[in-house]
Design an enzyme around this catalytic site. Sequence first.
Site, PDB file in Angstrom:
ATOM      1  N   SER B  15       0.823  -1.213   0.000  1.00  0.00           N
ATOM      2  CA  SER B  15       0.000   0.000   0.000  1.00  0.00           C
ATOM      3  C   SER B  15       0.856   1.262   0.000  1.00  0.00           C
ATOM      4  CB  SER B  15      -0.914  -0.002   1.219  1.00  0.00           C
ATOM      5  OG  SER B  15      -0.112  -0.175   2.390  1.00  0.00           O
ATOM      6  N   LYS B 142       8.683  -3.910  -9.939  1.00  0.00           N
ATOM      7  CA  LYS B 142       9.534  -3.681 -11.121  1.00  0.00           C
ATOM      8  C   LYS B 142      10.831  -4.460 -11.026  1.00  0.00           C
ATOM      9  CE  LYS B 142       7.800  -0.346 -13.850  1.00  0.00           C
ATOM     10  NZ  LYS B 142       7.959   0.659 -14.875  1.00  0.00           N
ATOM     11  N   LYS B 256      16.047  -1.043 -18.354  1.00  0.00           N
ATOM     12  CA  LYS B 256      15.895   0.360 -18.763  1.00  0.00           C
ATOM     13  C   LYS B 256      16.697   1.301 -17.873  1.00  0.00           C
ATOM     14  CE  LYS B 256      12.468   1.535 -15.505  1.00  0.00           C
ATOM     15  NZ  LYS B 256      11.330   2.334 -15.074  1.00  0.00           N
TER      16      LYS B 256
END
Lengths: 403, 403
Positions: B15, B142, B256
């Site tokens: 959260s 990620k 990236k």
Amino acid sequence: MSGVTKKHRVAIVGSGNWGTTIAKVVAENTREHPDEFEEEVQMWVFEEDVQLSKDSKHYKANSALASKPQKLTHLINELHENVKYLAGISLPTNLIANADLLDTVKGATILVFNLPHQFIGKTCDDIEGHVVPFARGISCIKGVEVTDDGCHLFSDRIGEKLGIYCGALSGANIANEVALEKFSETTIAYAPPAMDHHEPGESSAPSSNSKSGLKAIPAEYPELCHASMKKLFHRPYFHVRVTDDVAGVSLGGALKNIVALAAGFVDGLGWGDNAKAAIMRVGIMEEVKFGKMFFGSSSKPETFTEESCGVADLITSCSGGRNFRCAKMSVAERVDIHEIERRELNGQKLQGTSTAAEVNSFLKANGKEGEFPLFTAVHYILEGKARPEDLPELLEPTVHEKS
Amino acid sequence: MSGVTKKHRVAIVGSGNWGTTIAKVVAENTREHPDEFEEEVQMWVFEEDVQLSKDSKHYKANSALASKPQKLTHLINELHENVKYLAGISLPTNLIANADLLDTVKGATILVFNLPHQFIGKTCDDIEGHVVPFARGISCIKGVEVTDDGCHLFSDRIGEKLGIYCGALSGANIANEVALEKFSETTIAYAPPAMDHHEPGESSAPSSNSKSGLKAIPAEYPELCHASMKKLFHRPYFHVRVTDDVAGVSLGGALKNIVALAAGFVDGLGWGDNAKAAIMRVGIMEEVKFGKMFFGSSSKPETFTEESCGVADLITSCSGGRNFRCAKMSVAERVDIHEIERRELNGQKLQGTSTAAEVNSFLKANGKEGEFPLFTAVHYILEGKARPEDLPELLEPTVHEKS
């Protein structure tokens, strides 16, 4: 390479900002590869009288040249600088400015076309019948001509008019940055049709491709393959990748301007980096689809997604190009884009607005408007028939496609 | 869909800024699709005491809540706002904050993981044996874990530990922009292995995939296919595309960051937009190659070149992400990047520097360093063994590959 006794002679047709930059690149390379190319490179210059400015670094040292207006060719050849269109950049001494178009192309076996697209017709008319029959062309002219009848590549127009094979060069290449030898990449499309076999000594009656009527390069000359294109254009600061996809290389340089307008719209709304990246991604996908739909298997998705002429050129155009900037101002200031164009561009025109209209008209004529929601949305926004705020909704069908 | 009598129950594990944002998206969608999902969405909150700030819009209207520190879950459930991690954003009232992790996941058939990666291990330890056996997971975390032994996907770690199938979500998704409902796109990778056929009524002994041991979703529940993922995550402002490529979706978000450092280096040198776009293009190509080399056919080039998790996420990271910004400052100011990191990031760490080191060590262990000149160059530049100015030269081998 037994039998090879001759070298390729290169001529540059055009000497603006980008034309002179490419001429510099090429002349640097003919000097480095004297086995394959004649060192001297002729560059056609549209002659004009130029007065050396007091700001020029040559002003003091060249009082004779500075005393009155001089021919531009004379200034280029004396100073090795295109003081009018690429001021401040030293040009190789083996690059020769020539005001005589026919003399420039005479004997050239490689013709590099780099002039504003509106001059292609007249220039080709002038040199038709005066070029070496087996010459090869490379068009550095960005974009394509889109009419309701179809999409026409500038390289095809040049090639068909002159009866030679013409490839294309395009990439994320802001001319001044390349001229300053800042790092960049480019893409060359070069894929002449297979020619009948030719042997040393046969050059007086060169073989040809029966279908296209193109003449083979005589065996006295080095082959002109992908590797030769790299030798002629690759520099430590200007990396070249060669592909067969002439249509894809040409399309990227045209369609990206539509995408840059859309990127400007969402940036003008203050929607942030996610939104801009999303627009760019959708834009790349519509480029891929456009190539596939209208050029079939001769246009490869990778040209748009993996090459400098595709994704990289689109990125630079959506970063700070004039289409992006004017579209952004237009939305942020709530002012018509044509007013911004007048205010910001000193009489020059945005490429994206006319390309968007031409592409839309072409898509409509082909009943394919709905399959290109981004290209279509940009046109309708420009026409005042949709709002930039509508973009997410207008793009939803594309997004739903995949699964 | 005869036989379907039950609905999926969704729980969000995490959260923070991004966790709360995704919880908002999901709760909006369960409310819109009451036929497939239970409306109420539980969100696990790491409990803490929070004092409402005087700046909060709730301060005056809620004097009782503002008088002394309150439990964060209590504040979220009373105010429908995560005042600590996503202040200013109204949350759907069907999103319920829950401090009890086991209670949060109890009965949930869809588990969305969105917490800092360092907490994955402990969290999975805690819920192991307490999740619905046929539940499906989606990891919004990620990146990947790279060690010399291999690249490990967070989704695999979660799935293996809990004995469930876990997919992944990643894209050009700066959390605050998504929370503000500014337009963006994302990519979901979801491809559970084929399960044995199951019939309504068999749910007490659910069928399974014999190889993976994964349990099929009982026939009383709606199927969970690509379309369901779209129903659960797609919003008018958050467009979803679904793919099967879990490896590609996860890799893009990690690799990236290395590319963003390189883009920052050349921008710090003042090399302009051509150079930055060239670096980004080369970066995309090395991502494609990395996926193919280490994940084989399960990683598709298009995931990197065509999806939000690939090209679009790379674009945003190279536009204004912290890796890009710090690398740029480091070169422009000629200051060590770790010093910039300390100065700019308030004790937080750059992801790119550690990813570059881990990836380099992994490539070295596999004898593949030379095949990834950009990733390798970034690591050597960070180590002080190469200079940003060397990038064009270091990248030449890649460029020469194609022809």
